[in-house]
Design an enzyme around this catalytic site. Structure first.
Site, PDB file in Angstrom:
ATOM      1  N   CYS A 254      -4.548 -63.381 -16.037  1.00 18.25           N
ATOM      2  CA  CYS A 254      -5.563 -64.410 -15.757  1.00 18.25           C
ATOM      3  C   CYS A 254      -5.158 -65.803 -16.249  1.00 18.25           C
ATOM      4  CB  CYS A 254      -6.899 -63.989 -16.363  1.00 18.25           C
ATOM      5  SG  CYS A 254      -6.774 -63.294 -18.007  1.00 18.25           S
TER       6      CYS A 254
ATOM      7  N   HIS B  66     -10.721 -69.749 -18.918  1.00 26.80           N
ATOM      8  CA  HIS B  66      -9.563 -70.055 -19.767  1.00 26.80           C
ATOM      9  C   HIS B  66      -9.191 -71.526 -19.585  1.00 26.80           C
ATOM     10  CE1 HIS B  66      -9.346 -65.896 -20.563  1.00 26.80           C
ATOM     11  NE2 HIS B  66      -8.228 -65.556 -19.944  1.00 26.80           N
TER      12      HIS B  66
HETATM   13  N1  LIG Z   1     -11.011 -59.339 -18.206  1.00 26.76           N
HETATM   14  C1  LIG Z   1     -10.262 -60.215 -17.554  1.00 26.76           C
HETATM   15  O1  LIG Z   1     -10.538 -61.420 -17.539  1.00 26.76           O
HETATM   16  C2  LIG Z   1      -9.047 -59.737 -16.774  1.00 26.76           C
HETATM   17  C3  LIG Z   1      -8.375 -60.674 -15.977  1.00 26.76           C
HETATM   18  C4  LIG Z   1      -7.246 -60.261 -15.235  1.00 26.76           C
HETATM   19  C5  LIG Z   1      -6.838 -58.946 -15.298  1.00 26.76           C
HETATM   20  N2  LIG Z   1      -7.512 -58.050 -16.082  1.00 26.76           N
HETATM   21  C6  LIG Z   1      -7.051 -56.653 -16.041  1.00 26.76           C
HETATM   22  O2  LIG Z   1      -8.015 -55.935 -15.255  1.00 26.76           O
HETATM   23  C7  LIG Z   1      -8.153 -54.597 -15.728  1.00 26.76           C
HETATM   24  C8  LIG Z   1      -9.607 -54.369 -16.106  1.00 26.76           C
HETATM   25  O3  LIG Z   1      -9.969 -55.264 -17.144  1.00 26.76           O
HETATM   26  P1  LIG Z   1     -11.447 -55.349 -17.726  1.00 26.76           P
HETATM   27  O4  LIG Z   1     -11.473 -56.567 -18.546  1.00 26.76           O
HETATM   28  O5  LIG Z   1     -12.445 -55.168 -16.627  1.00 26.76           O
HETATM   29  O6  LIG Z   1     -11.485 -54.031 -18.670  1.00 26.76           O
HETATM   30  P2  LIG Z   1     -12.747 -53.203 -19.191  1.00 26.76           P
HETATM   31  O7  LIG Z   1     -13.953 -54.072 -19.205  1.00 26.76           O
HETATM   32  O8  LIG Z   1     -12.317 -52.573 -20.470  1.00 26.76           O
HETATM   33  O9  LIG Z   1     -12.965 -52.055 -18.095  1.00 26.76           O
HETATM   34  C9  LIG Z   1     -12.076 -50.964 -17.981  1.00 26.76           C
HETATM   35  C10 LIG Z   1     -12.549 -49.993 -16.898  1.00 26.76           C
HETATM   36  O10 LIG Z   1     -11.644 -48.889 -16.848  1.00 26.76           O
HETATM   37  C11 LIG Z   1     -12.341 -47.662 -17.078  1.00 26.76           C
HETATM   38  N3  LIG Z   1     -11.544 -46.757 -17.929  1.00 26.76           N
HETATM   39  C12 LIG Z   1     -11.066 -47.012 -19.168  1.00 26.76           C
HETATM   40  N4  LIG Z   1     -10.362 -45.945 -19.633  1.00 26.76           N
HETATM   41  C13 LIG Z   1     -10.430 -45.009 -18.656  1.00 26.76           C
HETATM   42  C14 LIG Z   1      -9.893 -43.686 -18.508  1.00 26.76           C
HETATM   43  N5  LIG Z   1      -9.152 -43.113 -19.474  1.00 26.76           N
HETATM   44  N6  LIG Z   1     -10.131 -43.011 -17.351  1.00 26.76           N
HETATM   45  C15 LIG Z   1     -10.852 -43.601 -16.346  1.00 26.76           C
HETATM   46  N7  LIG Z   1     -11.382 -44.841 -16.447  1.00 26.76           N
HETATM   47  C16 LIG Z   1     -11.159 -45.534 -17.568  1.00 26.76           C
HETATM   48  C17 LIG Z   1     -13.622 -48.043 -17.795  1.00 26.76           C
HETATM   49  O11 LIG Z   1     -14.581 -47.011 -17.533  1.00 26.76           O
HETATM   50  P3  LIG Z   1     -15.647 -46.539 -18.657  1.00 26.76           P
HETATM   51  O12 LIG Z   1     -16.636 -47.656 -18.754  1.00 26.76           O
HETATM   52  O13 LIG Z   1     -16.217 -45.296 -18.105  1.00 26.76           O
HETATM   53  O14 LIG Z   1     -14.850 -46.345 -19.916  1.00 26.76           O
HETATM   54  C18 LIG Z   1     -13.934 -49.379 -17.127  1.00 26.76           C
HETATM   55  O15 LIG Z   1     -14.561 -49.161 -15.884  1.00 26.76           O
HETATM   56  C19 LIG Z   1      -7.168 -54.473 -16.894  1.00 26.76           C
HETATM   57  O16 LIG Z   1      -5.965 -53.945 -16.413  1.00 26.76           O
HETATM   58  C20 LIG Z   1      -6.980 -55.925 -17.359  1.00 26.76           C
HETATM   59  O17 LIG Z   1      -5.747 -56.119 -18.001  1.00 26.76           O
HETATM   60  C21 LIG Z   1      -8.608 -58.414 -16.807  1.00 26.76           C
END
Ligand SMILES: NC(=O)c1ccc[n+]([C@@H]2O[C@H](COP(=O)([O-])OP(=O)(O)OC[C@H]3O[C@@H](n4cnc5c(N)ncnc54)[C@H](OP(=O)(O)O)[C@@H]3O)[C@@H](O)[C@H]2O)c1
Length: 361
Positions: A150, A243
């Site tokens: 991001c 950001h």
């Molecule tokens: N946040 C940002 O600004 C951003 C920006 C660019 C890219 N990203 C990338 O986008 C992705 C998601 O980020 P996020 O910020 O949305 O993360 P997050 O809020 O932690 O969400 C993670 C998701 O993955 C699921 N999950 C986690 N462990 C799991 C497992 N063992 N089996 C199946 N499902 C699982 C969670 O489900 P449960 O709720 O059921 O645990 C949740 O739906 C990551 O790869 C991150 O690096 C994030």
């Protein structure tokens, strides 16, 4: 278009921060059908509205849908054609590979495949040519398209319009990154209140490697990354979304400041494609001395569907060979879910998502 004529979709990680933005963007999308919501162990069986963490209300069409744990095989049997990826890196990679193997197109936020030589790392306004080059001749195979970290997304959007004018020798960037960039449940309040954390694991390396790849050229069907040193210092600050990045470019070429401003103002390479989530313009300039600011500029982007998709550039100072400016972009929209949706819209506009079934490999 009726929902039955749209591409059947699913969100991997729909309970997370990026997943919820996907749900918001896909609930009423003109070409992608409302998604199946795939979660992990914590969220399975819960309704989206029970998990909702965004400041806006959950979309009516999906609020009462329950999250399910589904494998790639089950998604294939359910007729899903496109998955939007928001699983944590590490978990995401093998699931995405398997989806693709089963003929499901993947547009993902996770880092696992970003540097694979045959996988586009895409910011449509900057390197649509990479998508074309890496998909030439493989139109019956499912796509796997990644979006950058991001922080890199906003940075390359701001740099691309002036990149060749400046011919940078080195880029310094210091970041002030929002809490939501760390996903849910977020950073413990006692760690970040009254504080700045000058460390985000792997962020500085990703900014350098990914920016150079996106700004790279296509040669003989391959991506040749640029090789400009990106010296990044990344910090987490107590901001919800958006950001902010302080950028200094040391330039080899010295255009006029008017030429630089014109290059930013004229930049709108997707103008004629009419992609629903593309902002016009993709880079907005602010002339006020105290902008951009996260709380005032994070939702920049026109039309309504592209809110949060524009990068905002301000405080431009040009003392050759040094160009300094700030850029702000919404990490979870432009740097996350919105970017993946835009990537899929571009692929569709380029005829890379044929209406017929895609071959499993
Ligand atoms: N946040 C940002 O600004 C951003 C920006 C660019 C890219 N990203 C990338 O986008 C992705 C998601 O980020 P996020 O910020 O949305 O993360 P997050 O809020 O932690 O969400 C993670 C998701 O993955 C699921 N999950 C986690 N462990 C799991 C497992 N063992 N089996 C199946 N499902 C699982 C969670 O489900 P449960 O709720 O059921 O645990 C949740 O739906 C990551 O790869 C991150 O690096 C994030």
């Amino acid at each position: 278009m009726n929902d039955s004529d749209k591409f059947p979709t699913a969100i991997l990680g729909a309970s997370g921060y990026i997943g919820q933005h996907f749900a918001r963007l896909l609930a009423r999308h003109p070409t992608f059908a409302p998604p199946i919501l795939v979660g992990g162990e914590r969220s399975q069986g819960q309704r989206l509205e029970e998990l909702w963490q965004l400041t806006e209300e959950p979309p009516r069409e999906l609020a009462r849908e329950r999250l399910r744990r589904l494998s790639p095989a089950q998604l294939q049997r359910a007729g899903v054609r496109i998955v939007f990826g928001a699983f944590p890196s590490g978990l995401a990679g093998p699931v995405e590979t398997e989806c693709r193997r089963r003929g499901i197109h993947v547009f993902t936020n996770a880092a696992d495949h970003r540097m694979d030589p045959d996988v586009p790392l895409l910011v449509p306004e900057v390197n649509a040519a990479h998508l074309r080059a890496l998909t030439a001749g493989s139109h019956r195979r499912a796509l796997l398209v990644t979006n950058p970290n991001c922080t890199a997304t906003g940075l390359v959007l701001a740099l691309a319009p002036v990149w060749s004018l400046l011919s940078p020798k080195v880029v310094h960037v210091t970041t002030y990154q929002a809490l939501s960039g760390a996903g849910l449940p977020g950073i413990a309040s006692l760690s970040i209140t009254d504080n700045v954390i000058p460390y985000i694991p792997h962020e500085e390396e990703k900014v350098a490697a990914e920016s150079n790849r996106i700004l790279g050229i296509v040669r003989n069907g391959r991506i040749v990354p640029d090789r400009v040193p990106f010296l990044a210092n990344c910090a987490r600050v107590a901001v919800r979304d958006g950001h902010l990045e302080a950028v200094t470019v040391e330039a080899r070429r010295h255009p006029s400041v008017a030429d630089l401003r014109q290059a930013w103002t004229d930049f709108d390479p997707l103008r004629d494609l009419k992609l629903p989530t593309a902002p016009h313009p993709p880079v907005e300039l602010r002339s006020q001395p105290d902008r951009p600011q996260p709380s005032r500029d994070r939702w920049a982007g026109q039309p309504e569907r592209a809110r949060g998709m524009a990068a905002v550039v301000g405080r431009i100072r040009w003392n050759p060979p040094y160009l300094r400016f700030f850029v702000l972009s919404h990490n979870a929209v432009r740097g996350g879910a919105g970017e993946s949706v835009l990537n899929a819209e571009l692929a569709d506009a380029l005829g890379l998502l044929p209406r017929g079934r895609t071959n499993a490999s």
